[in-house]
Design an enzyme around this catalytic site. Structure first.
Site, PDB file in Angstrom:
ATOM      1  N   SER A 103       0.843  -1.191   0.000  1.00 38.56           N
ATOM      2  CA  SER A 103       0.000   0.000   0.000  1.00 38.56           C
ATOM      3  C   SER A 103       0.888   1.254   0.000  1.00 38.56           C
ATOM      4  O   SER A 103       1.785   1.354  -0.838  1.00 38.56           O
ATOM      5  CB  SER A 103      -0.955  -0.056   1.198  1.00 38.56           C
ATOM      6  OG  SER A 103      -2.050   0.818   1.014  1.00 38.56           O
ATOM      7  N   ASP A 219      -9.148  -5.716  -5.623  1.00 41.38           N
ATOM      8  CA  ASP A 219      -8.746  -4.554  -4.815  1.00 41.38           C
ATOM      9  C   ASP A 219      -9.399  -3.290  -5.369  1.00 41.38           C
ATOM     10  O   ASP A 219      -9.096  -2.867  -6.489  1.00 41.38           O
ATOM     11  CB  ASP A 219      -7.222  -4.426  -4.850  1.00 41.38           C
ATOM     12  CG  ASP A 219      -6.674  -3.398  -3.872  1.00 41.38           C
ATOM     13  OD1 ASP A 219      -7.453  -2.590  -3.344  1.00 41.38           O
ATOM     14  OD2 ASP A 219      -5.447  -3.416  -3.645  1.00 41.38           O
ATOM     15  N   HIS A 247      -7.595  -5.681  -0.833  1.00 44.22           N
ATOM     16  CA  HIS A 247      -6.347  -4.944  -0.614  1.00 44.22           C
ATOM     17  C   HIS A 247      -5.351  -5.738   0.235  1.00 44.22           C
ATOM     18  O   HIS A 247      -4.159  -5.759  -0.073  1.00 44.22           O
ATOM     19  CB  HIS A 247      -6.670  -3.603   0.046  1.00 44.22           C
ATOM     20  CG  HIS A 247      -5.568  -2.601  -0.041  1.00 44.22           C
ATOM     21  ND1 HIS A 247      -5.079  -2.123  -1.236  1.00 44.22           N
ATOM     22  CD2 HIS A 247      -4.855  -1.955   0.926  1.00 44.22           C
ATOM     23  CE1 HIS A 247      -4.122  -1.235  -1.009  1.00 44.22           C
ATOM     24  NE2 HIS A 247      -3.959  -1.126   0.289  1.00 44.22           N
TER      25      HIS A 247
END
Length: 269
Positions: A103, A219, A247
Protein backbone atom coordinates in the site's frame (compact mmCIF):
# COMPACT_ATOMS: atom_id res chain seq x y z
CA UNK A 1 2.46 -5.22 24.34
CA UNK A 2 1.85 -8.15 21.99
CA UNK A 3 3.71 -11.45 21.82
CA UNK A 4 5.34 -10.15 18.64
CA UNK A 5 6.72 -7.11 20.44
CA UNK A 6 8.00 -9.17 23.37
CA UNK A 7 10.23 -11.13 20.97
CA UNK A 8 11.49 -8.04 19.17
CA UNK A 9 14.35 -5.67 19.85
CA UNK A 10 13.03 -2.11 19.79
CA UNK A 11 15.41 0.70 18.82
CA UNK A 12 14.82 4.44 18.53
CA UNK A 13 16.34 5.86 15.36
CA UNK A 14 16.88 9.57 14.74
CA UNK A 15 16.31 11.16 11.34
CA UNK A 16 18.42 14.11 10.14
CA UNK A 17 15.59 16.49 11.13
CA UNK A 18 15.60 15.07 14.67
CA UNK A 19 12.45 12.95 14.46
CA UNK A 20 12.53 9.87 16.70
CA UNK A 21 11.37 6.68 14.99
CA UNK A 22 10.53 3.47 16.84
CA UNK A 23 11.71 0.39 14.94
CA UNK A 24 11.46 -3.29 15.76
CA UNK A 25 14.02 -5.95 14.77
CA UNK A 26 12.93 -9.54 15.25
CA UNK A 27 14.46 -12.93 14.42
CA UNK A 28 17.79 -14.03 13.00
CA UNK A 29 19.23 -13.95 9.53
CA UNK A 30 19.58 -11.48 6.65
CA UNK A 31 17.25 -8.51 7.14
CA UNK A 32 13.86 -7.99 5.51
CA UNK A 33 12.29 -4.54 5.94
CA UNK A 34 8.48 -4.59 6.08
CA UNK A 35 6.74 -1.28 5.30
CA UNK A 36 3.13 -0.72 6.33
CA UNK A 37 0.24 1.10 4.70
CA UNK A 38 -0.96 4.65 5.18
CA UNK A 39 -1.73 5.77 8.74
CA UNK A 40 -0.63 2.42 10.21
CA UNK A 41 2.13 1.46 12.63
CA UNK A 42 4.19 -1.74 12.64
CA UNK A 43 1.25 -3.85 13.85
CA UNK A 44 0.09 -3.93 10.20
CA UNK A 45 2.53 -6.87 9.85
CA UNK A 46 1.67 -8.77 13.04
CA UNK A 47 -0.36 -11.40 11.22
CA UNK A 48 2.32 -12.43 8.73
CA UNK A 49 5.82 -11.36 9.75
CA UNK A 50 6.64 -14.69 11.36
CA UNK A 51 6.20 -16.35 7.95
CA UNK A 52 9.60 -14.93 7.02
CA UNK A 53 11.48 -15.98 10.15
CA UNK A 54 13.84 -18.86 9.56
CA UNK A 55 14.76 -17.26 6.24
CA UNK A 56 15.09 -13.64 7.32
CA UNK A 57 15.04 -11.42 10.35
CA UNK A 58 12.34 -8.77 10.01
CA UNK A 59 12.56 -5.02 10.56
CA UNK A 60 9.45 -2.91 10.98
CA UNK A 61 8.99 0.67 12.05
CA UNK A 62 6.34 3.08 13.21
CA UNK A 63 6.45 5.72 10.47
CA UNK A 64 6.53 9.33 11.64
CA UNK A 65 3.08 10.23 12.87
CA UNK A 66 2.25 6.72 14.11
CA UNK A 67 2.82 4.36 17.02
CA UNK A 68 5.68 5.20 19.34
CA UNK A 69 7.44 7.47 16.84
CA UNK A 70 7.36 11.26 16.97
CA UNK A 71 4.41 12.98 15.36
CA UNK A 72 5.71 16.28 14.02
CA UNK A 73 3.61 18.68 12.02
CA UNK A 74 3.60 18.05 8.28
CA UNK A 75 3.98 18.10 5.48
CA UNK A 76 5.10 14.50 5.03
CA UNK A 77 6.01 12.82 1.74
CA UNK A 78 6.79 9.34 0.49
CA UNK A 79 10.31 10.56 -0.35
CA UNK A 80 10.72 11.66 3.29
CA UNK A 81 9.36 8.32 4.53
CA UNK A 82 11.95 6.53 2.34
CA UNK A 83 14.76 8.61 3.81
CA UNK A 84 13.38 7.78 7.26
CA UNK A 85 13.84 4.07 6.47
CA UNK A 86 17.50 4.76 5.72
CA UNK A 87 17.83 6.37 9.17
CA UNK A 88 16.36 3.17 10.67
CA UNK A 89 18.79 0.97 8.74
CA UNK A 90 21.68 3.16 9.88
CA UNK A 91 20.55 2.96 13.52
CA UNK A 92 20.40 -0.84 13.30
CA UNK A 93 23.75 -1.10 11.52
CA UNK A 94 22.18 -2.68 8.42
CA UNK A 95 23.98 -1.70 5.21
CA UNK A 96 21.63 -3.56 2.81
CA UNK A 97 18.29 -5.32 3.13
CA UNK A 98 15.44 -6.88 1.24
CA UNK A 99 12.40 -4.59 1.25
CA UNK A 100 8.69 -5.51 1.14
CA UNK A 101 6.31 -2.57 1.05
CA UNK A 102 2.52 -2.75 0.82
CA UNK A 103 0.00 0.00 0.00
CA UNK A 104 1.60 3.35 0.93
CA UNK A 105 4.56 1.32 2.17
CA UNK A 106 4.97 0.18 -1.43
CA UNK A 107 5.13 3.79 -2.54
CA UNK A 108 7.80 4.41 0.09
CA UNK A 109 9.67 1.29 -1.04
CA UNK A 110 9.74 2.62 -4.62
CA UNK A 111 11.58 5.76 -3.50
CA UNK A 112 13.88 3.76 -1.25
CA UNK A 113 14.98 1.65 -4.23
CA UNK A 114 15.24 4.71 -6.49
CA UNK A 115 17.09 7.04 -4.14
CA UNK A 116 19.18 4.50 -2.23
CA UNK A 117 19.81 1.59 -4.62
CA UNK A 118 22.78 0.30 -2.64
CA UNK A 119 20.56 -0.29 0.40
CA UNK A 120 17.99 -2.53 -1.37
CA UNK A 121 18.92 -6.10 -2.37
CA UNK A 122 15.50 -7.33 -3.51
CA UNK A 123 12.21 -5.42 -3.69
CA UNK A 124 8.61 -6.59 -3.25
CA UNK A 125 5.79 -4.13 -3.96
CA UNK A 126 2.30 -5.10 -2.84
CA UNK A 127 -1.15 -3.54 -3.47
CA UNK A 128 0.43 -0.23 -4.48
CA UNK A 129 0.71 2.15 -7.42
CA UNK A 130 3.16 4.46 -9.18
CA UNK A 131 1.05 7.47 -8.22
CA UNK A 132 0.56 10.61 -10.27
CA UNK A 133 -1.45 10.97 -13.49
CA UNK A 134 -0.42 7.55 -14.81
CA UNK A 135 -1.87 5.63 -11.86
CA UNK A 136 -5.34 4.07 -11.85
CA UNK A 137 -7.15 5.69 -8.96
CA UNK A 138 -9.93 4.30 -6.75
CA UNK A 139 -13.44 5.14 -7.89
CA UNK A 140 -15.63 7.92 -6.55
CA UNK A 141 -17.81 5.53 -4.54
CA UNK A 142 -14.79 4.34 -2.54
CA UNK A 143 -13.66 7.91 -1.92
CA UNK A 144 -17.11 8.79 -0.57
CA UNK A 145 -17.08 5.77 1.75
CA UNK A 146 -13.75 6.82 3.24
CA UNK A 147 -14.76 10.49 3.56
CA UNK A 148 -17.74 9.88 5.87
CA UNK A 149 -17.62 11.75 9.19
CA UNK A 150 -18.42 8.68 11.32
CA UNK A 151 -15.09 6.95 12.26
CA UNK A 152 -16.78 3.62 12.96
CA UNK A 153 -18.47 3.68 9.55
CA UNK A 154 -15.11 4.36 7.94
CA UNK A 155 -13.55 1.41 9.80
CA UNK A 156 -16.34 -0.88 8.57
CA UNK A 157 -15.80 0.37 5.02
CA UNK A 158 -12.05 -0.17 5.31
CA UNK A 159 -12.54 -3.71 6.59
CA UNK A 160 -14.70 -4.46 3.55
CA UNK A 161 -12.09 -2.95 1.22
CA UNK A 162 -9.31 -4.94 2.87
CA UNK A 163 -10.92 -8.39 3.07
CA UNK A 164 -13.61 -10.36 1.27
CA UNK A 165 -16.83 -11.15 3.20
CA UNK A 166 -15.94 -14.84 3.15
CA UNK A 167 -12.54 -14.25 4.73
CA UNK A 168 -13.97 -11.90 7.37
CA UNK A 169 -16.60 -14.49 8.28
CA UNK A 170 -13.83 -16.99 9.01
CA UNK A 171 -11.52 -14.39 10.58
CA UNK A 172 -13.61 -12.02 12.73
CA UNK A 173 -10.67 -9.86 13.77
CA UNK A 174 -9.48 -7.68 15.29
CA UNK A 175 -7.89 -6.44 12.06
CA UNK A 176 -4.51 -4.74 12.20
CA UNK A 177 -4.74 -2.88 8.89
CA UNK A 178 -7.46 -0.32 9.63
CA UNK A 179 -5.24 2.50 10.90
CA UNK A 180 -3.40 3.41 14.08
CA UNK A 181 -6.05 4.72 16.51
CA UNK A 182 -3.42 6.71 18.41
CA UNK A 183 -2.63 9.00 15.48
CA UNK A 184 -3.42 12.69 15.98
CA UNK A 185 -5.54 14.34 13.31
CA UNK A 186 -2.66 16.38 11.86
CA UNK A 187 -0.56 13.25 11.31
CA UNK A 188 -3.46 11.37 9.73
CA UNK A 189 -3.97 14.24 7.28
CA UNK A 190 -0.24 14.39 6.54
CA UNK A 191 -0.18 10.67 5.72
CA UNK A 192 -3.14 11.09 3.38
CA UNK A 193 -1.47 13.97 1.56
CA UNK A 194 1.83 12.08 1.30
CA UNK A 195 0.12 9.08 -0.27
CA UNK A 196 -2.02 11.18 -2.62
CA UNK A 197 0.96 13.23 -3.84
CA UNK A 198 3.20 10.25 -4.55
CA UNK A 199 4.42 10.15 -8.16
CA UNK A 200 7.45 7.99 -8.97
CA UNK A 201 6.52 7.28 -12.60
CA UNK A 202 9.44 9.04 -14.24
CA UNK A 203 11.97 7.47 -11.86
CA UNK A 204 10.74 3.86 -11.75
CA UNK A 205 13.04 2.76 -14.61
CA UNK A 206 15.97 3.67 -12.34
CA UNK A 207 15.17 0.78 -9.99
CA UNK A 208 17.94 -1.80 -10.25
CA UNK A 209 16.88 -4.24 -7.52
CA UNK A 210 15.15 -7.44 -8.71
CA UNK A 211 11.47 -6.65 -8.18
CA UNK A 212 8.28 -8.64 -7.56
CA UNK A 213 4.89 -6.87 -7.79
CA UNK A 214 1.85 -8.40 -6.06
CA UNK A 215 -1.84 -7.45 -5.97
CA UNK A 216 -5.31 -8.80 -5.25
CA UNK A 217 -7.54 -8.85 -8.32
CA UNK A 218 -10.56 -7.54 -6.35
CA UNK A 219 -8.75 -4.55 -4.82
CA UNK A 220 -10.90 -1.40 -4.99
CA UNK A 221 -8.70 0.64 -2.65
CA UNK A 222 -5.77 0.49 -5.09
CA UNK A 223 -7.10 -0.95 -8.35
CA UNK A 224 -5.20 -3.98 -9.69
CA UNK A 225 -4.42 -2.33 -13.05
CA UNK A 226 -1.60 -0.61 -11.15
CA UNK A 227 0.22 -3.95 -10.97
CA UNK A 228 0.76 -3.95 -14.73
CA UNK A 229 1.81 -0.32 -14.73
CA UNK A 230 4.50 -0.93 -12.12
CA UNK A 231 5.70 -4.20 -13.59
CA UNK A 232 5.94 -2.64 -17.03
CA UNK A 233 7.86 0.36 -15.76
CA UNK A 234 10.44 -1.36 -13.52
CA UNK A 235 13.12 -3.19 -15.54
CA UNK A 236 12.78 -6.97 -15.30
CA UNK A 237 9.96 -6.89 -12.74
CA UNK A 238 7.78 -9.95 -12.24
CA UNK A 239 4.18 -9.86 -11.04
CA UNK A 240 1.37 -11.97 -9.60
CA UNK A 241 -2.35 -11.37 -9.13
CA UNK A 242 -4.19 -13.21 -6.35
CA UNK A 243 -7.66 -14.30 -7.40
CA UNK A 244 -10.52 -13.15 -5.17
CA UNK A 245 -8.31 -11.05 -2.87
CA UNK A 246 -8.92 -7.46 -1.91
CA UNK A 247 -6.35 -4.94 -0.61
CA UNK A 248 -4.91 -7.11 2.18
CA UNK A 249 -4.04 -10.03 -0.11
CA UNK A 250 -1.00 -10.74 2.11
CA UNK A 251 -3.36 -11.92 4.87
CA UNK A 252 -6.24 -13.31 2.83
CA UNK A 253 -3.88 -15.30 0.57
CA UNK A 254 -1.26 -15.71 3.25
CA UNK A 255 0.18 -19.17 2.47
CA UNK A 256 0.49 -18.55 -1.27
CA UNK A 257 1.74 -14.98 -0.91
CA UNK A 258 4.28 -15.85 1.76
CA UNK A 259 5.61 -18.82 -0.23
CA UNK A 260 5.96 -16.64 -3.31
CA UNK A 261 7.86 -13.91 -1.45
CA UNK A 262 10.09 -16.38 0.37
CA UNK A 263 10.99 -18.07 -2.90
CA UNK A 264 11.75 -14.74 -4.55
CA UNK A 265 13.96 -13.61 -1.67
CA UNK A 266 15.84 -16.93 -1.65
CA UNK A 267 16.85 -16.70 -5.32
CA UNK A 268 20.51 -16.25 -6.09
CA UNK A 269 21.70 -12.91 -7.41
Amino acid sequence: MTEHDQQATTVIARTPDGTALACQHRGQGPPLVLLAGQANDHHWWDGVREDFHGLRSTITLDPRGTGDSDKPEGPYSTVQFADDVVAVLDALGVPRADVYGTSMGGRVAQWLAIRHPGRVRRLVLGCTSPGGPHAVERDTAVRKLLARPDPEAVRRALADLMYSPEWRAAHPGPYRTLGDPRMPAHARRAHLVASNEHDAWNDLPRITAPTLVLHGDQDRLTPPDNLGLLAGRIPGARSRLFAGARHAYFEECRPEAADLVRGFLAEEE
